[in-house]
Design an enzyme around this catalytic site. Sequence first.
Site, PDB file in Angstrom:
ATOM      1  N   LYS A  10     -14.716  12.328  -0.775  1.00 19.91           N
ATOM      2  CA  LYS A  10     -15.368  11.342   0.092  1.00 19.91           C
ATOM      3  C   LYS A  10     -15.954  11.972   1.367  1.00 19.91           C
ATOM      4  CE  LYS A  10     -12.484   7.503  -1.583  1.00 19.91           C
ATOM      5  NZ  LYS A  10     -11.794   6.255  -1.186  1.00 19.91           N
ATOM      6  N   PHE A  58     -11.955  -5.711   2.752  1.00 20.46           N
ATOM      7  CA  PHE A  58     -12.344  -4.381   3.238  1.00 20.46           C
ATOM      8  C   PHE A  58     -13.606  -3.856   2.554  1.00 20.46           C
ATOM      9  CE2 PHE A  58      -9.015  -3.779  -0.027  1.00 20.46           C
ATOM     10  CZ  PHE A  58      -9.687  -2.963  -0.942  1.00 20.46           C
ATOM     11  N   ARG A  86      -4.385  11.071 -10.641  1.00 18.68           N
ATOM     12  CA  ARG A  86      -3.789  10.090  -9.723  1.00 18.68           C
ATOM     13  C   ARG A  86      -2.557  10.703  -9.040  1.00 18.68           C
ATOM     14  NH1 ARG A  86      -6.809   5.245  -9.141  1.00 18.68           N
ATOM     15  NH2 ARG A  86      -4.928   4.029  -8.763  1.00 18.68           N
ATOM     16  N   THR A  92      -2.673   5.667  -2.295  1.00 18.46           N
ATOM     17  CA  THR A  92      -3.917   5.301  -1.595  1.00 18.46           C
ATOM     18  C   THR A  92      -3.763   5.443  -0.083  1.00 18.46           C
ATOM     19  OG1 THR A  92      -4.420   3.722  -3.360  1.00 18.46           O
ATOM     20  CG2 THR A  92      -5.602   3.442  -1.281  1.00 18.46           C
ATOM     21  N   ARG A 103      -4.012  13.412  -0.620  1.00 15.03           N
ATOM     22  CA  ARG A 103      -4.053  12.443   0.485  1.00 15.03           C
ATOM     23  C   ARG A 103      -3.013  12.735   1.555  1.00 15.03           C
ATOM     24  NH1 ARG A 103      -5.310   7.598  -3.732  1.00 15.03           N
ATOM     25  NH2 ARG A 103      -7.579   7.638  -3.606  1.00 15.03           N
ATOM     26  N   ASN A 113      -9.614   8.213   2.845  1.00 19.28           N
ATOM     27  CA  ASN A 113      -8.506   8.837   2.117  1.00 19.28           C
ATOM     28  C   ASN A 113      -8.943   9.992   1.233  1.00 19.28           C
ATOM     29  OD1 ASN A 113      -9.678   7.279   0.162  1.00 19.28           O
ATOM     30  ND2 ASN A 113      -7.811   6.269  -0.518  1.00 19.28           N
TER      31      ASN A 113
HETATM   32  P1  CMP Z   1     -10.368   4.357  -3.880  1.00 16.11           P
HETATM   33  O1  CMP Z   1      -9.473   5.045  -4.837  1.00 16.11           O
HETATM   34  O2  CMP Z   1     -11.697   4.971  -3.634  1.00 16.11           O
HETATM   35  O3  CMP Z   1     -10.613   2.859  -4.397  1.00 16.11           O
HETATM   36  C1  CMP Z   1     -10.872   1.787  -3.527  1.00 16.11           C
HETATM   37  C2  CMP Z   1     -10.777   2.173  -2.088  1.00 16.11           C
HETATM   38  O4  CMP Z   1     -10.679   1.119  -1.193  1.00 16.11           O
HETATM   39  C3  CMP Z   1      -9.519   2.975  -1.864  1.00 16.11           C
HETATM   40  O5  CMP Z   1      -9.626   4.224  -2.478  1.00 16.11           O
HETATM   41  C4  CMP Z   1      -9.423   2.958  -0.353  1.00 16.11           C
HETATM   42  O6  CMP Z   1     -10.118   4.033   0.251  1.00 16.11           O
HETATM   43  C5  CMP Z   1     -10.124   1.657  -0.011  1.00 16.11           C
HETATM   44  N1  CMP Z   1      -9.174   0.711   0.549  1.00 16.11           N
HETATM   45  C6  CMP Z   1      -8.116   0.159  -0.067  1.00 16.11           C
HETATM   46  N2  CMP Z   1      -7.461  -0.669   0.778  1.00 16.11           N
HETATM   47  C7  CMP Z   1      -8.134  -0.632   1.945  1.00 16.11           C
HETATM   48  C8  CMP Z   1      -7.976  -1.274   3.194  1.00 16.11           C
HETATM   49  N3  CMP Z   1      -6.962  -2.114   3.425  1.00 16.11           N
HETATM   50  N4  CMP Z   1      -8.860  -1.001   4.169  1.00 16.11           N
HETATM   51  C9  CMP Z   1      -9.895  -0.152   3.935  1.00 16.11           C
HETATM   52  N5  CMP Z   1     -10.101   0.486   2.774  1.00 16.11           N
HETATM   53  C10 CMP Z   1      -9.237   0.249   1.787  1.00 16.11           C
END
Ligand code: CMP
Length: 139
Positions: A10, A58, A86, A92, A103, A113
Amino acid sequence: AIERTFSILKPDATRRNLTGAINALIEKAGLRIVAQKRVQMTRAQAETFYAVHKERPFFGELVGTMIAGPVVVQVLEGEDAIKTYRGVLGATDPAKADPGTIRKEHALSVGENSAHGSDALDTAAIEIAQWFSGNEIVG
Ligand code: CMP
Protein backbone atom coordinates in the site's frame (compact mmCIF):
# COMPACT_ATOMS: atom_id res chain seq x y z
CA ALA A 1 -2.43 -27.20 -2.82
CA ILE A 2 -0.42 -24.67 -4.80
CA GLU A 3 -2.50 -21.49 -4.98
CA ARG A 4 -2.16 -17.92 -6.20
CA THR A 5 -3.14 -14.94 -4.11
CA PHE A 6 -3.25 -11.22 -4.82
CA SER A 7 -1.24 -8.72 -2.81
CA ILE A 8 -0.98 -4.95 -2.65
CA LEU A 9 1.89 -3.12 -1.01
CA LYS A 10 0.00 0.00 0.00
CA PRO A 11 0.96 3.70 -0.30
CA ASP A 12 2.23 3.86 3.30
CA ALA A 13 4.74 1.15 2.35
CA THR A 14 5.91 2.69 -0.94
CA ARG A 15 6.18 6.11 0.73
CA ARG A 16 8.52 4.75 3.41
CA ASN A 17 10.59 2.71 0.91
CA LEU A 18 9.55 -0.59 2.50
CA THR A 19 8.70 -2.66 -0.58
CA GLY A 20 11.95 -4.62 -0.43
CA ALA A 21 11.65 -5.31 3.30
CA ILE A 22 8.09 -6.57 2.79
CA ASN A 23 9.06 -8.67 -0.23
CA ALA A 24 11.78 -10.27 1.91
CA LEU A 25 9.13 -11.39 4.44
CA ILE A 26 6.95 -12.71 1.60
CA GLU A 27 9.81 -14.73 0.10
CA LYS A 28 11.03 -15.95 3.50
CA ALA A 29 7.56 -17.48 3.97
CA GLY A 30 8.07 -19.55 0.82
CA LEU A 31 5.81 -17.51 -1.43
CA ARG A 32 7.05 -16.72 -4.95
CA ILE A 33 6.34 -13.30 -6.49
CA VAL A 34 5.14 -14.42 -9.94
CA ALA A 35 3.89 -10.98 -11.06
CA GLN A 36 4.55 -7.48 -9.77
CA LYS A 37 4.10 -3.88 -10.93
CA ARG A 38 4.03 -0.42 -9.41
CA VAL A 39 0.92 1.59 -10.27
CA GLN A 40 -0.94 4.72 -9.18
CA MET A 41 -4.53 3.58 -8.61
CA THR A 42 -7.30 5.86 -9.82
CA ARG A 43 -10.22 6.54 -7.52
CA ALA A 44 -12.45 4.45 -9.80
CA GLN A 45 -10.03 1.50 -9.66
CA ALA A 46 -9.82 1.66 -5.86
CA GLU A 47 -13.62 1.86 -5.56
CA THR A 48 -13.99 -1.18 -7.82
CA PHE A 49 -11.32 -3.10 -5.95
CA TYR A 50 -12.94 -2.46 -2.55
CA ALA A 51 -16.58 -2.55 -3.77
CA VAL A 52 -17.38 -5.20 -1.14
CA HIS A 53 -16.71 -2.56 1.55
CA LYS A 54 -18.86 0.15 -0.12
CA GLU A 55 -21.35 0.39 2.75
CA ARG A 56 -18.73 0.48 5.51
CA PRO A 57 -18.21 3.75 7.40
CA PHE A 58 -14.49 3.67 6.55
CA PHE A 59 -14.98 3.25 2.76
CA GLY A 60 -14.13 6.86 1.91
CA GLU A 61 -11.03 6.81 4.09
CA LEU A 62 -10.02 3.44 2.63
CA VAL A 63 -10.24 4.66 -0.97
CA GLY A 64 -8.43 7.90 -0.09
CA THR A 65 -5.62 5.99 1.58
CA MET A 66 -5.20 3.64 -1.39
CA ILE A 67 -4.85 6.48 -3.92
CA ALA A 68 -2.60 8.66 -1.74
CA GLY A 69 0.47 7.37 -3.60
CA PRO A 70 1.76 4.50 -5.70
CA VAL A 71 1.12 0.88 -4.77
CA VAL A 72 2.79 -2.35 -5.82
CA VAL A 73 0.34 -4.98 -7.01
CA GLN A 74 1.53 -8.57 -6.92
CA VAL A 75 0.56 -12.16 -7.55
CA LEU A 76 2.05 -14.57 -5.01
CA GLU A 77 2.22 -18.30 -5.62
CA GLY A 78 2.86 -21.15 -3.22
CA GLU A 79 1.50 -23.91 -1.03
CA ASP A 80 -1.76 -22.75 0.56
CA ALA A 81 -0.90 -19.22 -0.64
CA ILE A 82 -4.11 -17.52 0.57
CA LYS A 83 -3.69 -18.65 4.17
CA THR A 84 0.10 -18.51 4.12
CA TYR A 85 0.05 -14.87 3.04
CA ARG A 86 -2.66 -13.93 5.56
CA GLY A 87 -0.32 -15.36 8.20
CA VAL A 88 2.62 -13.33 6.92
CA LEU A 89 0.46 -10.19 6.90
CA GLY A 90 -0.74 -10.56 10.48
CA ALA A 91 -3.95 -9.10 11.88
CA THR A 92 -5.60 -6.17 10.05
CA ASP A 93 -4.93 -3.99 13.10
CA PRO A 94 -1.14 -3.85 13.53
CA ALA A 95 -1.57 -3.51 17.30
CA LYS A 96 -3.05 -7.03 17.28
CA ALA A 97 -0.59 -8.57 14.81
CA ASP A 98 1.97 -11.18 15.85
CA PRO A 99 5.69 -10.30 15.99
CA GLY A 100 7.49 -10.90 12.71
CA THR A 101 4.43 -10.24 10.56
CA ILE A 102 4.38 -7.49 7.92
CA ARG A 103 1.80 -5.45 9.82
CA LYS A 104 3.43 -5.79 13.24
CA GLU A 105 6.83 -4.82 11.90
CA HIS A 106 5.81 -2.11 9.43
CA ALA A 107 2.17 -0.96 9.55
CA LEU A 108 1.11 2.39 11.00
CA SER A 109 -2.59 1.84 11.71
CA VAL A 110 -5.66 -0.15 10.63
CA GLY A 111 -6.02 2.11 7.59
CA GLU A 112 -2.32 2.40 6.76
CA ASN A 113 -1.62 -1.28 7.29
CA SER A 114 1.09 -1.62 4.62
CA ALA A 115 -0.30 -4.56 2.64
CA HIS A 116 -3.44 -6.34 1.45
CA GLY A 117 -3.96 -10.04 0.77
CA SER A 118 -6.95 -11.85 -0.73
CA ASP A 119 -9.20 -13.59 1.79
CA ALA A 120 -10.29 -16.56 -0.38
CA LEU A 121 -9.54 -18.35 -3.66
CA ASP A 122 -12.52 -16.87 -5.52
CA THR A 123 -11.73 -13.29 -4.47
CA ALA A 124 -8.06 -13.88 -5.33
CA ALA A 125 -9.03 -14.80 -8.89
CA ILE A 126 -11.22 -11.69 -9.22
CA GLU A 127 -8.54 -9.40 -7.75
CA ILE A 128 -5.75 -10.86 -9.91
CA ALA A 129 -7.90 -10.40 -13.03
CA GLN A 130 -8.47 -6.72 -12.20
CA TRP A 131 -4.73 -6.00 -12.31
CA PHE A 132 -2.96 -8.58 -14.46
CA SER A 133 -3.39 -10.21 -17.83
CA GLY A 134 -2.40 -13.86 -18.07
CA ASN A 135 0.86 -13.19 -19.91
CA GLU A 136 2.06 -10.88 -17.11
CA ILE A 137 2.06 -13.75 -14.62
CA VAL A 138 5.15 -15.93 -14.93
CA GLY A 139 5.24 -18.83 -12.51
P1 CMP B 1 -7.38 -4.77 3.53
O1 CMP B 1 -6.86 -6.14 3.74
O2 CMP B 1 -6.80 -4.00 2.40
O3 CMP B 1 -8.96 -4.85 3.30
C1 CMP B 1 -9.84 -3.81 3.65
C2 CMP B 1 -9.15 -2.69 4.36
O4 CMP B 1 -9.98 -1.81 5.03
C3 CMP B 1 -8.24 -3.25 5.43
O5 CMP B 1 -7.16 -3.92 4.85
C4 CMP B 1 -7.93 -2.00 6.24
O6 CMP B 1 -6.79 -1.31 5.75
C5 CMP B 1 -9.17 -1.16 5.99
N1 CMP B 1 -9.92 -1.00 7.23
C6 CMP B 1 -10.53 -1.97 7.94
N2 CMP B 1 -11.12 -1.44 9.03
C7 CMP B 1 -10.87 -0.12 9.00
C8 CMP B 1 -11.22 0.97 9.83
N3 CMP B 1 -11.93 0.80 10.95
N4 CMP B 1 -10.79 2.20 9.49
C9 CMP B 1 -10.07 2.38 8.35
N5 CMP B 1 -9.71 1.39 7.52
C10 CMP B 1 -10.11 0.16 7.83
